[in-house]
Design an enzyme around this catalytic site. Structure first.
Site, PDB file in Angstrom:
ATOM      1  N   ILE A  75      24.167  95.626  61.950  1.00 35.53           N
ATOM      2  CA  ILE A  75      25.141  95.054  61.005  1.00 35.53           C
ATOM      3  C   ILE A  75      24.326  94.410  59.895  1.00 35.53           C
ATOM      4  O   ILE A  75      23.409  93.632  60.183  1.00 35.53           O
ATOM      5  CB  ILE A  75      26.007  93.930  61.638  1.00 35.53           C
ATOM      6  CG1 ILE A  75      26.811  94.421  62.828  1.00 35.53           C
ATOM      7  CG2 ILE A  75      26.925  93.288  60.586  1.00 35.53           C
ATOM      8  CD1 ILE A  75      27.939  95.363  62.494  1.00 35.53           C
ATOM      9  N   ALA A  76      24.611  94.715  58.668  1.00 39.64           N
ATOM     10  CA  ALA A  76      23.896  94.054  57.575  1.00 39.64           C
ATOM     11  C   ALA A  76      24.758  94.046  56.317  1.00 39.64           C
ATOM     12  O   ALA A  76      25.461  95.016  56.022  1.00 39.64           O
ATOM     13  CB  ALA A  76      22.575  94.762  57.278  1.00 39.64           C
ATOM     14  N   GLU A 109      23.304  92.567  70.957  1.00 40.91           N
ATOM     15  CA  GLU A 109      22.266  91.545  71.062  1.00 40.91           C
ATOM     16  C   GLU A 109      22.050  90.953  69.687  1.00 40.91           C
ATOM     17  O   GLU A 109      22.159  91.661  68.686  1.00 40.91           O
ATOM     18  CB  GLU A 109      20.929  92.149  71.526  1.00 40.91           C
ATOM     19  CG  GLU A 109      20.860  92.483  72.988  1.00 40.91           C
ATOM     20  CD  GLU A 109      21.053  93.966  73.215  1.00 40.91           C
ATOM     21  OE1 GLU A 109      21.115  94.715  72.218  1.00 40.91           O
ATOM     22  OE2 GLU A 109      21.162  94.358  74.391  1.00 40.91           O
ATOM     23  N   ASN A 114      19.864  83.367  64.923  1.00 45.90           N
ATOM     24  CA  ASN A 114      20.662  83.980  63.847  1.00 45.90           C
ATOM     25  C   ASN A 114      22.086  83.401  63.822  1.00 45.90           C
ATOM     26  O   ASN A 114      23.068  84.061  64.198  1.00 45.90           O
ATOM     27  CB  ASN A 114      20.689  85.504  64.020  1.00 45.90           C
ATOM     28  CG  ASN A 114      21.192  86.225  62.786  1.00 45.90           C
ATOM     29  OD1 ASN A 114      21.790  85.598  61.902  1.00 45.90           O
ATOM     30  ND2 ASN A 114      20.965  87.528  62.723  1.00 45.90           N
ATOM     31  N   TYR A 121      30.223  86.977  64.969  1.00 47.01           N
ATOM     32  CA  TYR A 121      30.661  87.631  66.206  1.00 47.01           C
ATOM     33  C   TYR A 121      31.647  86.746  66.983  1.00 47.01           C
ATOM     34  O   TYR A 121      32.631  87.244  67.527  1.00 47.01           O
ATOM     35  CB  TYR A 121      29.444  87.974  67.077  1.00 47.01           C
ATOM     36  CG  TYR A 121      28.462  88.896  66.398  1.00 47.01           C
ATOM     37  CD1 TYR A 121      28.892  89.987  65.638  1.00 47.01           C
ATOM     38  CD2 TYR A 121      27.093  88.689  66.488  1.00 47.01           C
ATOM     39  CE1 TYR A 121      27.997  90.826  64.999  1.00 47.01           C
ATOM     40  CE2 TYR A 121      26.180  89.533  65.852  1.00 47.01           C
ATOM     41  CZ  TYR A 121      26.644  90.591  65.108  1.00 47.01           C
ATOM     42  OH  TYR A 121      25.759  91.417  64.477  1.00 47.01           O
TER      43      TYR A 121
HETATM   44  C1  LIG Z   1      25.290  88.311  59.606  1.00 51.46           C
HETATM   45  C2  LIG Z   1      25.780  89.021  58.345  1.00 51.46           C
HETATM   46  C3  LIG Z   1      25.916  90.505  58.628  1.00 51.46           C
HETATM   47  C4  LIG Z   1      27.164  88.412  57.973  1.00 51.46           C
HETATM   48  O1  LIG Z   1      27.694  89.215  56.922  1.00 51.46           O
HETATM   49  P1  LIG Z   1      28.708  88.652  55.815  1.00 51.46           P
HETATM   50  O2  LIG Z   1      29.244  89.840  55.114  1.00 51.46           O
HETATM   51  O3  LIG Z   1      28.064  87.595  55.008  1.00 51.46           O
HETATM   52  O4  LIG Z   1      29.820  87.971  56.762  1.00 51.46           O
HETATM   53  P2  LIG Z   1      31.336  87.614  56.361  1.00 51.46           P
HETATM   54  O5  LIG Z   1      31.404  87.164  54.954  1.00 51.46           O
HETATM   55  O6  LIG Z   1      32.203  88.740  56.767  1.00 51.46           O
HETATM   56  O7  LIG Z   1      31.573  86.362  57.324  1.00 51.46           O
HETATM   57  C5  LIG Z   1      32.607  86.348  58.294  1.00 51.46           C
HETATM   58  C6  LIG Z   1      32.493  85.058  59.096  1.00 51.46           C
HETATM   59  O8  LIG Z   1      31.243  84.993  59.788  1.00 51.46           O
HETATM   60  C7  LIG Z   1      30.765  83.641  59.786  1.00 51.46           C
HETATM   61  N1  LIG Z   1      29.571  83.538  58.939  1.00 51.46           N
HETATM   62  C8  LIG Z   1      29.006  84.515  58.191  1.00 51.46           C
HETATM   63  N2  LIG Z   1      27.902  84.045  57.564  1.00 51.46           N
HETATM   64  C9  LIG Z   1      27.762  82.752  57.938  1.00 51.46           C
HETATM   65  C10 LIG Z   1      26.809  81.748  57.634  1.00 51.46           C
HETATM   66  N3  LIG Z   1      25.769  81.978  56.810  1.00 51.46           N
HETATM   67  N4  LIG Z   1      26.952  80.531  58.219  1.00 51.46           N
HETATM   68  C11 LIG Z   1      27.982  80.284  59.051  1.00 51.46           C
HETATM   69  N5  LIG Z   1      28.942  81.206  59.372  1.00 51.46           N
HETATM   70  C12 LIG Z   1      28.813  82.421  58.829  1.00 51.46           C
HETATM   71  C13 LIG Z   1      31.884  82.814  59.199  1.00 51.46           C
HETATM   72  O9  LIG Z   1      32.757  82.483  60.261  1.00 51.46           O
HETATM   73  C14 LIG Z   1      32.522  83.811  58.263  1.00 51.46           C
HETATM   74  O10 LIG Z   1      33.857  83.497  57.913  1.00 51.46           O
HETATM   75  P3  LIG Z   1      34.148  82.522  56.655  1.00 51.46           P
HETATM   76  O11 LIG Z   1      33.316  83.031  55.500  1.00 51.46           O
HETATM   77  O12 LIG Z   1      35.621  82.688  56.428  1.00 51.46           O
HETATM   78  O13 LIG Z   1      33.723  81.167  57.088  1.00 51.46           O
HETATM   79  C15 LIG Z   1      24.822  88.758  57.146  1.00 51.46           C
HETATM   80  O14 LIG Z   1      24.517  87.376  57.072  1.00 51.46           O
HETATM   81  C16 LIG Z   1      23.520  89.553  57.215  1.00 51.46           C
HETATM   82  O15 LIG Z   1      23.438  90.684  56.748  1.00 51.46           O
HETATM   83  N6  LIG Z   1      22.467  88.950  57.789  1.00 51.46           N
HETATM   84  C17 LIG Z   1      21.165  89.624  57.885  1.00 51.46           C
HETATM   85  C18 LIG Z   1      21.199  90.782  58.858  1.00 51.46           C
HETATM   86  C19 LIG Z   1      21.595  90.331  60.247  1.00 51.46           C
HETATM   87  O16 LIG Z   1      21.162  89.284  60.734  1.00 51.46           O
HETATM   88  N7  LIG Z   1      22.420  91.144  60.921  1.00 51.46           N
HETATM   89  C20 LIG Z   1      22.882  90.878  62.264  1.00 51.46           C
HETATM   90  C21 LIG Z   1      21.869  91.322  63.273  1.00 51.46           C
HETATM   91  S1  LIG Z   1      22.478  91.087  64.949  1.00 51.46           S
END
Ligand SMILES: CC(C)(COP(=O)(O)OP(=O)(O)OC[C@H]1O[C@@H](n2cnc3c(N)ncnc32)[C@H](O)[C@@H]1OP(=O)(O)O)[C@@H](O)C(=O)NCCC(=O)NCCS
Length: 155
Positions: A75-76, A109, A114, A121
């Site tokens: 997921i990214a 996992e 993170n 999740y």
């Molecule tokens: C984890 C990741 C995929 C989240 O993607 P995203 O598109 O920013 O997530 P969303 O905007 O859909 O967030 C949905 C919910 O997740 C939670 N969330 C996402 N990012 C967050 C943050 N930085 N801090 C706290 N909660 C967070 C919140 O509950 C959020 O809802 P809200 O914005 O209404 O509060 C992104 O941070 C990422 O690409 N990280 C690097 C790669 C990675 O770690 N992938 C997962 C490997 S297991």
């Protein structure tokens, strides 16, 4: 940069260069190659991508499945497009497709450190069920194992 306009599509071969570029950006130590990502476009693989108006891959996610269990592999979201619901939309699409396929559980996992991913999740119903010692490299870190149970038709 705002990407409030996006659409979720099933991951296809044409999206793999964009997904591989996100891998390089988000997981520089061990990015999946285009070739590795191809598993998500084959039998027992599922992927979804969030595209902007021009078709650029802003986020993507994938899952493999066997029997009645799914396993989220990637997921990214692009750093410039985070906190706009793209990651949530991609994981929700995977869960919905898992339900349509009759899966009973989806596992994943995630690095213990993170917090953004764990929060995402948990918001979608995953719960922690254990850890895997030294699961990750570069840097070495334990994994949190998470699972969501999907609704089934049987009473
Ligand atoms: C984890 C990741 C995929 C989240 O993607 P995203 O598109 O920013 O997530 P969303 O905007 O859909 O967030 C949905 C919910 O997740 C939670 N969330 C996402 N990012 C967050 C943050 N930085 N801090 C706290 N909660 C967070 C919140 O509950 C959020 O809802 P809200 O914005 O209404 O509060 C992104 O941070 C990422 O690409 N990280 C690097 C790669 C990675 O770690 N992938 C997962 C490997 S297991």
């Amino acid at each position: 940069m705002s990407h409030s306009v996006y659409r979720i599509v099933r991951l296809a071969h044409e999206h793999l260069p964009g997904a591989a570029a996100l891998e390089q950006l988000c997981f520089p130590a061990e990015p999946w190659s285009e070739r590795a990502l191809d598993i998500l476009c084959r039998e027992h693989g599922i992927g979804y991508a969030a595209l902007d108006e021009g078709g650029v891959v802003l986020a993507y996610g994938g899952m493999t499945y066997a029997a009645d269990e799914g396993s989220i592999t990637n997921i990214a979201t692009h750093p410039s497009a985070r906190r706009q619901g793209l990651g949530r939309a991609v994981v929700q699409a995977l869960i919905r497709q898992g339900e349509a396929l009759g899966l009973t559980d989806i596992y994943l996992e995630v690095r213990l450190s993170n917090a953004p991913a764990i929060a995402l999740y948990e918001a979608l119903g995953f719960t922690a069920i254990g850890t895997r010692k030294n699961f990750y490299r570069h840097p070495t870190e334990d994994a949190l194992l998470m699972k969501v149970m999907l609704p089934t038709d049987t009473p």
